[in-house]
Design an enzyme around this catalytic site. Structure first.
Site, short mmCIF file in Angstrom:
data_model
loop_
_atom_site.label_atom_id
_atom_site.label_comp_id
_atom_site.label_asym_id
_atom_site.label_seq_id
_atom_site.Cartn_x
_atom_site.Cartn_y
_atom_site.Cartn_z
N HIS A 88 3.44 8.50 4.08
CA HIS A 88 2.29 7.69 4.48
C HIS A 88 1.97 6.60 3.46
O HIS A 88 1.71 5.46 3.82
CB HIS A 88 1.06 8.58 4.67
N TYR A 98 -6.99 7.78 10.05
CA TYR A 98 -7.10 9.18 10.45
C TYR A 98 -8.17 9.37 11.53
O TYR A 98 -8.07 10.28 12.35
CB TYR A 98 -7.39 10.06 9.24
N GLU A 140 -2.96 10.81 -0.89
CA GLU A 140 -2.54 9.41 -0.78
C GLU A 140 -3.36 8.51 -1.70
O GLU A 140 -2.82 7.55 -2.28
CB GLU A 140 -2.65 8.97 0.68
N TYR A 189 12.03 6.80 -3.06
CA TYR A 189 12.45 5.79 -2.10
C TYR A 189 11.41 4.68 -2.03
O TYR A 189 10.28 4.82 -2.54
CB TYR A 189 12.64 6.39 -0.70
N SER A 207 16.25 5.26 -0.13
CA SER A 207 16.24 5.79 -1.49
C SER A 207 16.71 4.73 -2.47
O SER A 207 17.62 3.95 -2.17
CB SER A 207 17.15 7.02 -1.60
N VAL A 378 14.51 14.55 3.77
CA VAL A 378 15.00 14.22 5.11
C VAL A 378 14.84 12.73 5.31
O VAL A 378 13.74 12.18 5.11
CB VAL A 378 14.23 14.99 6.20
N PHE A 379 15.91 12.04 5.71
CA PHE A 379 15.81 10.63 6.07
C PHE A 379 15.30 10.56 7.51
O PHE A 379 15.96 11.04 8.43
CB PHE A 379 17.17 9.94 5.97
N GLY A 380 14.11 9.97 7.72
CA GLY A 380 13.52 9.93 9.04
C GLY A 380 12.51 11.05 9.21
O GLY A 380 12.11 11.71 8.24
#
Length: 388
Positions: A88, A98, A140, A189, A207, A378-380
């Site tokens: 996020h 939110y 965040e 990343y 990344s 995890v990519f995605g």
């Protein structure tokens, strides 16, 4: 964390909500994008929406969070929340968003479950939502404060390096020429934003594949997906792209004397190369096991860096697996840890396709590695929880 009356109500209604959560999230996104079409055009990944993977990830995270509140009432699932918060923050998500999500998510819940959503059920799930949302907002906020910036800034491409037939490395620097390049932790990343031919401003995470501390940032892109293909086809030296500050929690933790395992497959090699570069620069002397799987040696992106940084470590073992054209000293087939020594107390970092990471994680646990010491990226959309 969850009040006793709400806990009882959530426990009783979780099977019904869980069974319908896929339909709920589908209705949610339909409502959200109908009310705010700019979010689909300029923020959300259109490919993931079309494939349904973002809906699966959202459903999995909500169900997992609710189950954790019931099973561990005195603990917060910080690992899951942290992973979501980093994504996020890289996108610049703001607290007020939110409220928008809450409005359309709860309308979708009522649409799908109808009269089953009594005032008590609505109040209980509202408590679940805001426990999760407020935790994410707090994390965040801290991430934004630590990074010193929110949102994306212009960066100029100073070099474009073909790695394989379908992977290109981009090296970039601040477009104003004067801003200092902030450091990052190996494994993190950045979000990269581009404007596509249809006018949509789409954002993807890549990344950082260079060594921390360099005067430029480096990320490597496989031509898979509309943003990645656009970068391959249209972005050259001198062009400007938008980058976020670095985020991500797949970083090597304190405890430099512990053995490490860095396992990757395909383009998942990118954070591992950065980690190896950092370990070499820091003089890491504990055992490091490097494992990588790819279609062939020609498809192994950043292989020279992979080998070079590993060779700088005093106690590193490298194991390469290729589905075809395996060279002497490498192995044919998918990654298999059978026969690979894993030192006691190993901390493992995984990146690659989900089936690969699940298989490696299972083998590591069988070899005595604690599940708490196995970390992944995890990519995605993160579908690990959605399909667990």
């Amino acid at each position: 964390m969850l009040s006793e009356p709400s806990a009882a109500t959530v426990r009783a209604s979780l099977p019904a909500v869980g069974a319908a959560i896929g339909e709920i999230t589908e209705r949610f996104y339909a409502r959200l994008f109908a009310a705010h079409p700019d979010l689909l055009k300029n923020l959300f990944n259109r490919g993931n929406q079309a494939a349904g993977t973002q809906r699966q990830a959202l459903a999995g995270s909500i169900a997992a969070f609710a189950a954790h509140l019931l099973d561990h009432p005195d603990q917060r699932p910080d690992a899951m929340l942290g992973r979501i918060a980093h994504k996020h923050a890289s996108l610049g998500v703001a607290p007020e968003q939110y409220d928008v999500v809450h409005e359309h998510l709860f309308a979708a819940i009522v649409e799908v479950l109808g009269e089953a959503v009594t005032p008590e059920v609505a109040a209980a799930w509202d408590e679940v939502y805001w426990l999760m949302a407020n935790a994410l907002i707090a994390i965040e906020k801290r991430l934004y404060e630590e990074s010193g910036a929110a949102g994306l800034q212009p960066w100029e491409v100073v070099e474009r390096v073909p790695e394989t037939a379908d992977v290109v490395t981009f090296r970039v620097r601040p477009a104003d020429g004067g801003a200092a390049v902030r450091g990052f932790r190996a494994g993190q990343y950045v979000s990269v934003g581009v404007t596509l031919p249809d006018g949509a401003r789409q954002i993807r995470q890549y990344s950082l594949s260079g060594a921390p501390g360099e005067s430029v940032r480096q990320f490597s892109v496989k031509a898979d997906g509309e943003v990645s293909r656009h970068l391959h086809a249209h972005v050259r030296e001198g062009d400007v792209v938008e980058l976020s500050e670095p985020y991500g929690d797949l970083v090597i933790e304190d405890g430099g004397d512990r053995p490490l395992l860095l396992a990757s497959a395909g383009i998942g090699v990118t954070p591992m190369v950065a980690m190896l570069a950092a370990l070499a620069a820091d003089g890491h002397d504990a055992p490091v096991t490097v494992v990588h799987g790819d279609r062939s040696p020609a498809d192994h992106a950043l292989r020279a860096d992979h080998d070079t940084y590993a060779a700088k470590l005093p106690d590193a073992a490298v194991h390469l697996f290729y589905e075809r054209d395996a060279e002497p000293g490498t192995r044919t087939g998918l990654v298999d840890l059978t026969g690979i020594d894993i030192a006691p107390g190993t901390r493992a970092y995984l990146c690659g396709p989900l089936p690969f990471m699940r298989a490696v994680r299972t083998q590591l646990i069988e070899k005595g590695v604690s599940p708490a010491d196995i970390h992944y990226e995890v990519f995605g959309p993160d579908l690990w929880l959605a399909s667990a």
